[in-house]
Motif scaffolding. Structure first.
Motif, PDB file in Angstrom:
ATOM      1  N   ASP A  17      42.410  46.089  40.484  1.00 24.74           N
ATOM      2  CA  ASP A  17      43.852  46.222  40.233  1.00 24.74           C
ATOM      3  C   ASP A  17      44.055  46.167  38.847  1.00 24.74           C
ATOM      4  O   ASP A  17      43.424  46.090  37.949  1.00 24.74           O
ATOM      5  N   ASN A  18      45.515  46.200  38.548  1.00 24.25           N
ATOM      6  CA  ASN A  18      46.082  46.432  37.225  1.00 24.25           C
ATOM      7  C   ASN A  18      46.048  45.195  36.476  1.00 24.25           C
ATOM      8  O   ASN A  18      46.180  45.103  35.325  1.00 24.25           O
ATOM      9  N   THR A  19      45.270  44.149  37.022  1.00 27.73           N
ATOM     10  CA  THR A  19      45.010  42.737  36.166  1.00 27.73           C
ATOM     11  C   THR A  19      43.648  42.915  35.760  1.00 27.73           C
ATOM     12  O   THR A  19      43.248  41.813  34.929  1.00 27.73           O
ATOM     13  N   GLY A  20      42.822  43.931  36.090  1.00 28.28           N
ATOM     14  CA  GLY A  20      41.380  43.965  35.791  1.00 28.28           C
ATOM     15  C   GLY A  20      40.363  43.062  36.728  1.00 28.28           C
ATOM     16  O   GLY A  20      39.321  42.899  36.414  1.00 28.28           O
ATOM     17  N   SER A  21      41.240  42.494  37.824  1.00 31.26           N
ATOM     18  CA  SER A  21      40.212  41.963  38.777  1.00 31.26           C
ATOM     19  C   SER A  21      39.951  42.585  39.833  1.00 31.26           C
ATOM     20  O   SER A  21      40.864  43.555  40.452  1.00 31.26           O
ATOM     21  N   MET A  22      38.881  42.477  40.627  1.00 31.04           N
ATOM     22  CA  MET A  22      38.668  42.942  42.027  1.00 31.04           C
ATOM     23  C   MET A  22      39.756  42.682  42.801  1.00 31.04           C
ATOM     24  O   MET A  22      39.864  41.454  43.200  1.00 31.04           O
ATOM     25  N   MET A  23      40.300  43.737  43.723  1.00 35.36           N
ATOM     26  CA  MET A  23      41.211  43.306  44.816  1.00 35.36           C
ATOM     27  C   MET A  23      40.559  44.275  45.925  1.00 35.36           C
ATOM     28  O   MET A  23      41.302  45.253  45.929  1.00 35.36           O
ATOM     29  N   VAL A  24      39.931  43.856  46.946  1.00 39.91           N
ATOM     30  CA  VAL A  24      39.444  44.751  47.739  1.00 39.91           C
ATOM     31  C   VAL A  24      39.831  44.280  49.116  1.00 39.91           C
ATOM     32  O   VAL A  24      39.760  43.170  49.417  1.00 39.91           O
ATOM     33  N   VAL A  25      40.463  45.165  49.874  1.00 42.70           N
ATOM     34  CA  VAL A  25      40.776  44.788  51.258  1.00 42.70           C
ATOM     35  C   VAL A  25      39.443  45.225  52.322  1.00 42.70           C
ATOM     36  O   VAL A  25      39.346  46.335  52.166  1.00 42.70           O
ATOM     37  N   ILE A  59      45.455  49.260  58.620  1.00 40.36           N
ATOM     38  CA  ILE A  59      45.353  48.316  57.723  1.00 40.36           C
ATOM     39  C   ILE A  59      45.306  49.045  56.420  1.00 40.36           C
ATOM     40  O   ILE A  59      45.851  48.324  55.557  1.00 40.36           O
ATOM     41  N   THR A  60      44.738  50.122  56.192  1.00 41.42           N
ATOM     42  CA  THR A  60      44.505  50.869  55.053  1.00 41.42           C
ATOM     43  C   THR A  60      45.749  51.583  54.507  1.00 41.42           C
ATOM     44  O   THR A  60      46.338  51.371  53.391  1.00 41.42           O
ATOM     45  N   SER A  61      46.632  51.835  55.607  1.00 46.20           N
ATOM     46  CA  SER A  61      47.743  52.385  55.350  1.00 46.20           C
ATOM     47  C   SER A  61      49.021  51.394  54.760  1.00 46.20           C
ATOM     48  O   SER A  61      49.568  51.686  53.835  1.00 46.20           O
ATOM     49  N   TYR A  62      48.931  50.154  55.281  1.00 42.94           N
ATOM     50  CA  TYR A  62      49.834  49.242  54.606  1.00 42.94           C
ATOM     51  C   TYR A  62      49.342  48.332  53.757  1.00 42.94           C
ATOM     52  O   TYR A  62      50.227  47.748  52.904  1.00 42.94           O
ATOM     53  N   LEU A  63      47.906  48.112  53.418  1.00 43.07           N
ATOM     54  CA  LEU A  63      47.292  47.248  52.500  1.00 43.07           C
ATOM     55  C   LEU A  63      46.786  47.876  51.343  1.00 43.07           C
ATOM     56  O   LEU A  63      46.752  47.484  50.303  1.00 43.07           O
ATOM     57  N   ALA A  64      45.750  49.086  51.574  1.00 45.70           N
ATOM     58  CA  ALA A  64      45.594  49.705  50.431  1.00 45.70           C
ATOM     59  C   ALA A  64      46.121  50.072  49.402  1.00 45.70           C
ATOM     60  O   ALA A  64      45.546  50.078  48.153  1.00 45.70           O
ATOM     61  N   SER A  65      47.260  50.792  49.511  1.00 48.67           N
ATOM     62  CA  SER A  65      48.137  51.169  48.570  1.00 48.67           C
ATOM     63  C   SER A  65      48.606  49.925  47.407  1.00 48.67           C
ATOM     64  O   SER A  65      48.874  50.271  46.481  1.00 48.67           O
ATOM     65  N   GLU A  66      48.605  48.737  48.198  1.00 50.96           N
ATOM     66  CA  GLU A  66      49.026  47.495  47.503  1.00 50.96           C
ATOM     67  C   GLU A  66      47.664  46.909  46.816  1.00 50.96           C
ATOM     68  O   GLU A  66      47.808  46.035  45.888  1.00 50.96           O
ATOM     69  N   ALA A  67      46.485  47.183  47.117  1.00 51.56           N
ATOM     70  CA  ALA A  67      45.268  46.715  46.399  1.00 51.56           C
ATOM     71  C   ALA A  67      44.532  47.660  45.703  1.00 51.56           C
ATOM     72  O   ALA A  67      44.879  48.881  45.516  1.00 51.56           O
ATOM     73  N   GLY A  68      43.247  47.466  45.074  1.00 47.78           N
ATOM     74  CA  GLY A  68      42.607  48.207  44.306  1.00 47.78           C
ATOM     75  C   GLY A  68      41.539  49.117  45.013  1.00 47.78           C
ATOM     76  O   GLY A  68      41.162  50.339  44.601  1.00 47.78           O
ATOM     77  N   CYS A  69      41.207  48.688  46.339  1.00 47.72           N
ATOM     78  CA  CYS A  69      40.266  49.259  47.096  1.00 47.72           C
ATOM     79  C   CYS A  69      40.301  48.796  48.555  1.00 47.72           C
ATOM     80  O   CYS A  69      40.794  47.614  48.701  1.00 47.72           O
ATOM     81  N   VAL A  70      39.789  49.653  49.390  1.00 47.01           N
ATOM     82  CA  VAL A  70      39.378  49.276  50.787  1.00 47.01           C
ATOM     83  C   VAL A  70      37.991  49.371  51.005  1.00 47.01           C
ATOM     84  O   VAL A  70      37.356  50.324  50.624  1.00 47.01           O
ATOM     85  N   LEU A  71      37.540  48.445  51.858  1.00 42.49           N
ATOM     86  CA  LEU A  71      36.183  48.438  52.264  1.00 42.49           C
ATOM     87  C   LEU A  71      36.198  48.728  53.811  1.00 42.49           C
ATOM     88  O   LEU A  71      36.705  47.908  54.567  1.00 42.49           O
ATOM     89  N   VAL A  72      35.515  49.938  54.078  1.00 44.58           N
ATOM     90  CA  VAL A  72      35.295  50.223  55.560  1.00 44.58           C
ATOM     91  C   VAL A  72      33.883  50.335  56.179  1.00 44.58           C
ATOM     92  O   VAL A  72      32.990  50.490  55.138  1.00 44.58           O
ATOM     93  N   ASP A  73      33.692  50.208  56.977  1.00 42.75           N
ATOM     94  CA  ASP A  73      32.071  50.765  57.706  1.00 42.75           C
ATOM     95  C   ASP A  73      32.249  52.158  57.891  1.00 42.75           C
ATOM     96  O   ASP A  73      33.229  53.016  57.812  1.00 42.75           O
TER      97      ASP A  73
END
Length: 301
Positions: A17-25, A59-73
């Motif tokens: 994310d914009n802090t330069g840290s991984m933020m993956v949902v 989950i993606t709709s509500y959290l991914a836009s707030e995070a840097g990334c989403v992990l799915v199968d």
């Protein structure tokens, strides 16, 4: 140490994310997600990949836009998550290669398995930023690991051939003849030695369980050197995970890959219930984690 290529570095930048840290949902779970959606095994068996896919969409709709990334199968949510515009255009996408569950050897060792037909080229075709592989390790029991280490080496080599970003995750587990107390005493060393094994196999970014303490986190950071590591939530409650994240970041972790601690009590077969809880409870939890990422921002280093 294992240095990222330019392509891999770009993939890594995109999951931060914009802090330069991984933020993956993380929402690549299947079996575990079914148990959260229904308590009765018969009802769980009726939950198809289509229903899981819609849950992952929410989950993606509500959290991914707030995070840097989403992990799915690779079975439930792709390619629809891209083709149907669910994933925000500036949010990265990781696809997990590991199959749900594990096989068990005659000795009781966990053998990691992969989803059929999913390799680096397929991950790229699905529009992903990169992949994630998870293997089980018991580093104090070498005979438990040979097959899983070979799987890990093969996947790392495949992604290197494709020059595609890959996150390597490992989990440890209690042996059948081992007490819970004895296992828990070994966890810090099992995680530290697991990091060494993954690095020896060529891993460039790690996703690991909470190492257990301030000292254990520092040891992991020393082992990893320039290799970034993210702490996973393992389904613990939110307040517990926040404490783990704080300790991890303070002692060298480069971010968070969080799943169930964010959304485990926010999803339902009734999508209206899911949407209400995800948009309030889960987003609030994510914001709590982001405050810690800001506190220990990599960009401030």
């Amino acid at each position: 140490m294992n240095k990222m290529t330019t392509s891999e570095r770009r993939g890594y930048q995109m999951i931060c994310d914009n802090t330069g840290s991984m933020m993956v949902v993380a929402c690549d779970q299947r079996g575990g997600m079914r148990t959260l959606l229904a308590s009765d095994p018969a009802e769980q068996a009726k939950i198809g990949n289509d229903v899981l896919g819609l849950t992952k969409y929410d989950i993606t709709s509500y959290l991914a836009s707030e995070a840097g990334c989403v992990l799915v199968d690779p079975l439930c949510a792709v390619p629809g998550i891209v083709d149907e515009g669910v994933l925000p255009r500036d949010t990265a996408l990781l696809i997990g290669l590991d199959a749900s569950g594990w096989k068990e050897s005659p000795e009781g060792y966990r053998i990691s398995t992969l989803v059929d037909g999913i390799d680096a080229r397929k991950v790229r075709e699905l529009g992903a930023t990169g992949g994630k592989i998870m293997v089980y390790l018991r580093t104090d029991t070498p005979q438990a690991n040979s097959e899983n280490i070979q799987t890990l080496r093969d996947v790392i080599a495949d992604f290197a051939q494709e020059d595609l970003f890959l996150v390597v995750e490992f989990l440890t587990y209690k042996l059948n003849d081992e007490s819970q107390e004895d296992f828990e005493k070994k966890i810090p060393s099992l995680i530290q030695e697991g990091c060494k094994v993954c690095i020896d196999c060529g891993s460039k970014v790690l996703k690991i369980p909470f190492p257990g303490s301030e000292e254990a986190c520092r040891k992991v950071t020393d082992i990893c050197g320039d290799i970034p590591w993210a702490v996973l939530s393992a389904g613990v409650d939110h307040s517990t995970f926040l404490g783990q994240v704080d300790i991890s970041l303070r002692n060298g972790a480069s971010g968070v890959i969080a799943g169930r601690s964010l959304w485990k009590d926010c999803i339902s077969l009734d999508r209206n219930v899911s949407k209400e809880k995800l948009s309030t409870v889960a987003v609030s939890r994510l914001n709590d984690i982001q405050k810690l990422l800001l506190k220990y921002s990599k960009k401030a280093d």
